[in-house]
Design an enzyme around this catalytic site. Sequence first.
Site, PDB file in Angstrom:
ATOM      1  N   SER A 134       0.829  -1.209   0.000  1.00 17.74           N
ATOM      2  CA  SER A 134       0.000   0.000   0.000  1.00 17.74           C
ATOM      3  C   SER A 134       0.864   1.261   0.000  1.00 17.74           C
ATOM      4  O   SER A 134       0.341   2.367   0.039  1.00 17.74           O
ATOM      5  CB  SER A 134      -0.919  -0.006   1.225  1.00 17.74           C
ATOM      6  OG  SER A 134      -0.166  -0.199   2.414  1.00 17.74           O
ATOM      7  N   ASN A 143      -2.217  -2.575  13.307  1.00 21.69           N
ATOM      8  CA  ASN A 143      -3.668  -2.383  13.262  1.00 21.69           C
ATOM      9  C   ASN A 143      -4.114  -1.133  14.017  1.00 21.69           C
ATOM     10  O   ASN A 143      -4.913  -0.346  13.503  1.00 21.69           O
ATOM     11  CB  ASN A 143      -4.384  -3.617  13.811  1.00 21.69           C
ATOM     12  CG  ASN A 143      -4.114  -4.849  12.955  1.00 21.69           C
ATOM     13  OD1 ASN A 143      -3.595  -4.728  11.842  1.00 21.69           O
ATOM     14  ND2 ASN A 143      -4.451  -6.019  13.468  1.00 21.69           N
ATOM     15  N   THR A 168     -40.204  26.581  -9.678  1.00 15.79           N
ATOM     16  CA  THR A 168     -40.452  25.213  -9.223  1.00 15.79           C
ATOM     17  C   THR A 168     -40.729  24.436 -10.507  1.00 15.79           C
ATOM     18  O   THR A 168     -41.303  25.000 -11.452  1.00 15.79           O
ATOM     19  CB  THR A 168     -41.658  25.112  -8.260  1.00 15.79           C
ATOM     20  OG1 THR A 168     -42.826  25.578  -8.936  1.00 15.79           O
ATOM     21  CG2 THR A 168     -41.448  25.939  -6.996  1.00 15.79           C
ATOM     22  N   HIS A 169     -40.306  23.220 -10.570  1.00 16.96           N
ATOM     23  CA  HIS A 169     -40.402  22.424 -11.813  1.00 16.96           C
ATOM     24  C   HIS A 169     -39.664  23.095 -12.970  1.00 16.96           C
ATOM     25  O   HIS A 169     -39.973  22.848 -14.129  1.00 16.96           O
ATOM     26  CB  HIS A 169     -41.864  22.184 -12.217  1.00 16.96           C
ATOM     27  CG  HIS A 169     -42.748  21.743 -11.089  1.00 16.96           C
ATOM     28  ND1 HIS A 169     -42.961  20.415 -10.782  1.00 16.96           N
ATOM     29  CD2 HIS A 169     -43.437  22.459 -10.166  1.00 16.96           C
ATOM     30  CE1 HIS A 169     -43.768  20.337  -9.723  1.00 16.96           C
ATOM     31  NE2 HIS A 169     -44.058  21.564  -9.334  1.00 16.96           N
ATOM     32  N   LYS A 194     -18.244  30.782 -28.631  1.00 19.99           N
ATOM     33  CA  LYS A 194     -18.505  30.005 -27.417  1.00 19.99           C
ATOM     34  C   LYS A 194     -17.744  30.486 -26.190  1.00 19.99           C
ATOM     35  O   LYS A 194     -16.610  30.944 -26.271  1.00 19.99           O
ATOM     36  CB  LYS A 194     -18.130  28.544 -27.649  1.00 19.99           C
ATOM     37  CG  LYS A 194     -19.064  27.847 -28.613  1.00 19.99           C
ATOM     38  CD  LYS A 194     -20.366  27.459 -27.966  1.00 19.99           C
ATOM     39  CE  LYS A 194     -20.343  25.998 -27.654  1.00 19.99           C
ATOM     40  NZ  LYS A 194     -21.563  25.599 -26.959  1.00 19.99           N
ATOM     41  N   ASN A 226     -17.674  28.439 -22.676  1.00 15.91           N
ATOM     42  CA  ASN A 226     -18.244  27.252 -22.041  1.00 15.91           C
ATOM     43  C   ASN A 226     -17.983  27.203 -20.533  1.00 15.91           C
ATOM     44  O   ASN A 226     -16.883  27.515 -20.088  1.00 15.91           O
ATOM     45  CB  ASN A 226     -17.696  25.992 -22.703  1.00 15.91           C
ATOM     46  CG  ASN A 226     -18.179  25.836 -24.129  1.00 15.91           C
ATOM     47  OD1 ASN A 226     -19.312  26.203 -24.441  1.00 15.91           O
ATOM     48  ND2 ASN A 226     -17.327  25.326 -25.003  1.00 15.91           N
ATOM     49  N   TYR A 283      -9.572  -6.662  12.546  1.00 12.47           N
ATOM     50  CA  TYR A 283      -8.958  -6.163  11.320  1.00 12.47           C
ATOM     51  C   TYR A 283      -8.917  -7.228  10.237  1.00 12.47           C
ATOM     52  O   TYR A 283      -8.627  -8.394  10.493  1.00 12.47           O
ATOM     53  CB  TYR A 283      -7.518  -5.694  11.605  1.00 12.47           C
ATOM     54  CG  TYR A 283      -6.779  -5.209  10.365  1.00 12.47           C
ATOM     55  CD1 TYR A 283      -6.881  -3.880   9.964  1.00 12.47           C
ATOM     56  CD2 TYR A 283      -6.012  -6.081   9.592  1.00 12.47           C
ATOM     57  CE1 TYR A 283      -6.239  -3.429   8.824  1.00 12.47           C
ATOM     58  CE2 TYR A 283      -5.366  -5.639   8.456  1.00 12.47           C
ATOM     59  CZ  TYR A 283      -5.482  -4.320   8.069  1.00 12.47           C
ATOM     60  OH  TYR A 283      -4.843  -3.877   6.945  1.00 12.47           O
ATOM     61  N   GLN A 307      -7.325  -2.121   4.117  1.00 13.28           N
ATOM     62  CA  GLN A 307      -6.274  -1.336   3.467  1.00 13.28           C
ATOM     63  C   GLN A 307      -6.859  -0.546   2.280  1.00 13.28           C
ATOM     64  O   GLN A 307      -6.294   0.446   1.850  1.00 13.28           O
ATOM     65  CB  GLN A 307      -5.153  -2.271   2.989  1.00 13.28           C
ATOM     66  CG  GLN A 307      -3.977  -1.581   2.344  1.00 13.28           C
ATOM     67  CD  GLN A 307      -2.783  -2.498   2.227  1.00 13.28           C
ATOM     68  OE1 GLN A 307      -2.106  -2.793   3.222  1.00 13.28           O
ATOM     69  NE2 GLN A 307      -2.524  -2.988   1.038  1.00 13.28           N
ATOM     70  N   LYS A 318      -8.214   3.746   2.201  1.00 14.19           N
ATOM     71  CA  LYS A 318      -7.538   5.047   2.129  1.00 14.19           C
ATOM     72  C   LYS A 318      -7.712   5.777   0.813  1.00 14.19           C
ATOM     73  O   LYS A 318      -8.020   6.976   0.787  1.00 14.19           O
ATOM     74  CB  LYS A 318      -6.048   4.866   2.419  1.00 14.19           C
ATOM     75  CG  LYS A 318      -5.793   4.547   3.865  1.00 14.19           C
ATOM     76  CD  LYS A 318      -4.386   4.036   4.101  1.00 14.19           C
ATOM     77  CE  LYS A 318      -4.383   3.090   5.269  1.00 14.19           C
ATOM     78  NZ  LYS A 318      -5.085   1.804   4.982  1.00 14.19           N
TER      79      LYS A 318
HETATM   80  N1  ARG Z   1      -1.108  -1.326   5.371  1.00  9.49           N
HETATM   81  C1  ARG Z   1      -2.080  -1.836   6.275  1.00  9.49           C
HETATM   82  C2  ARG Z   1      -3.402  -1.106   6.084  1.00  9.49           C
HETATM   83  O1  ARG Z   1      -3.407  -0.107   5.463  1.00  9.49           O
HETATM   84  C3  ARG Z   1      -1.602  -1.644   7.676  1.00  9.49           C
HETATM   85  C4  ARG Z   1      -2.171  -2.622   8.645  1.00  9.49           C
HETATM   86  C5  ARG Z   1      -1.637  -3.968   8.373  1.00  9.49           C
HETATM   87  N2  ARG Z   1      -2.043  -4.920   9.386  1.00  9.49           N
HETATM   88  C6  ARG Z   1      -1.990  -6.213   9.202  1.00  9.49           C
HETATM   89  N3  ARG Z   1      -2.435  -6.946  10.174  1.00  9.49           N
HETATM   90  N4  ARG Z   1      -1.526  -6.739   8.113  1.00  9.49           N
HETATM   91  O2  ARG Z   1      -4.439  -1.546   6.533  1.00  9.49           O
END
Ligand code: ARG
Length: 459
Positions: free
Chosen positions: A24, A111, A156-157, A284, A286, A318, A323, A326
């Site tokens: 990640s 975690n 309205t409408h 134009k 736009n 978890y 992951q 994000k």
């Molecule tokens: N890169 C992981 C995430 O974004 C971090 C947590 C990883 N934990 C694990 N038990 N593998 O969630």
Amino acid sequence: ARSSMWGGRFADGPAAVMERINASIDFDKRLFRQDIAGSKAHCRMLMETGIIPRDDGAAILAGLDQVLQEIVEGRFAFSTALEDIHMNVESRLREIIGPAAGRLHTARSRNDQVATDFKLWTRDAIDGLDARLTALQAALLDQAEAHADAVMPGFTHLQAAQPVTFGHHMLAYVEMFGRDRGRLRDARARLNECPLGAAALAGTGFPIDRAMTADLLGFDRPAANSLDAVSDRDFAVEVLAAASLCAVHLSRLAEELVIWTSAQFRFVALSDRFTTGSSIMPQKRNPDAAELIRAKTGRVIGHLNGLLIVMKGLPLAYSKDMQEDKEPVFETVETLDLCLSAMAGMVADLTVNRDRLAAAAGAGFSTATDIADWLVRELGVPFRDAHHVTGAIVKLAEDKGVGLEDLSLADLQSVEPRITGGLRLDSAGSAAARTSLGGTAPDRVREACTAARQRFLNP
Ligand code: ARG
């Protein structure tokens, strides 16, 4: 190669494709500031509680500062093999300070670490969005004040309904964006509990001080339940939900700008700075930014859906699924930030075509309700009967091919003999008469602008 972080019970390293699907770092490197801040708080607490030796703790703190500096200065080599930001930072720390780095992860897991980092990032993002929303409200308020008395058709409408004022219309959006700020503020307040110390899922046997880490990181308190702390992503969903609603508000305003700038309306004009031309049609101008703001709502709502679906079937605590939490949040915050800035610029630069607005305000028999209201007020006619009589007057005007204000007193009296002079049917008079609280009369709008400045810009 086996992972230096968790490779103890492994004989072989991961396949290249395993590394690719697992890593990640490409996106969570954005969390570096939060990760280092979280680690420093954890380290201080470990020192204060005597869980790690002070000199090791001091080395860790100094080393983390160096890592931070390397990243900020672009001298840090992020590694996919090290999966994520947490292990990239820790691994570099070990290179800098040696084996003492290994003490940092005492009484901690990735975690609780990642939940903490992500909350800290999201908290900052909320503050950034709040500032953008405030700036947009300020731009809308400036326009509302400048055109508090500019009469325009209210719809309205998308059919002419009753005259309103341009300022009143702008203030409607000030309210919407005010509620968006409130939703983000609510999300921030609920978010602000610290996951650190939940460790992997069950808590820890070390005598940690969770209040201390919570406090050091600006959280209100430690999260109460360790299982919940590492598996809760409500805060991310809440921000995406608030962002989605905000994007919908932006999209509605964008849509109105697209309509209002069309040749058929010409209610407002956008500046050169916020429009584009056509490569073939020289006439134009736009409203691309407005269209893109309208379109980007799709991404934002998509991200909300996406994360809800990631979370919906996850057992506690978890799972690596999380992951995937994000990118939707990063992308949403970036998109919304851009859209809010572009909208604030468009609104600030907007020129209002007051003559066009006024001319359009009376079209479509928009003052018909004023006739009905007059009949009720002056003749004591029940509203439903007044509505009926007015309908006949509108029909007369329609048959004659004129507007209501063009009918003579004799015309009006041919439908209702008791009508006298004193019935004003111009759109400005119509708007000015709507003085009820929250109504469109220019004086009310000016008061509402002052109140809104107070509520939203200097609370
Ligand atoms: N890169 C992981 C995430 O974004 C971090 C947590 C990883 N934990 C694990 N038990 N593998 O969630």
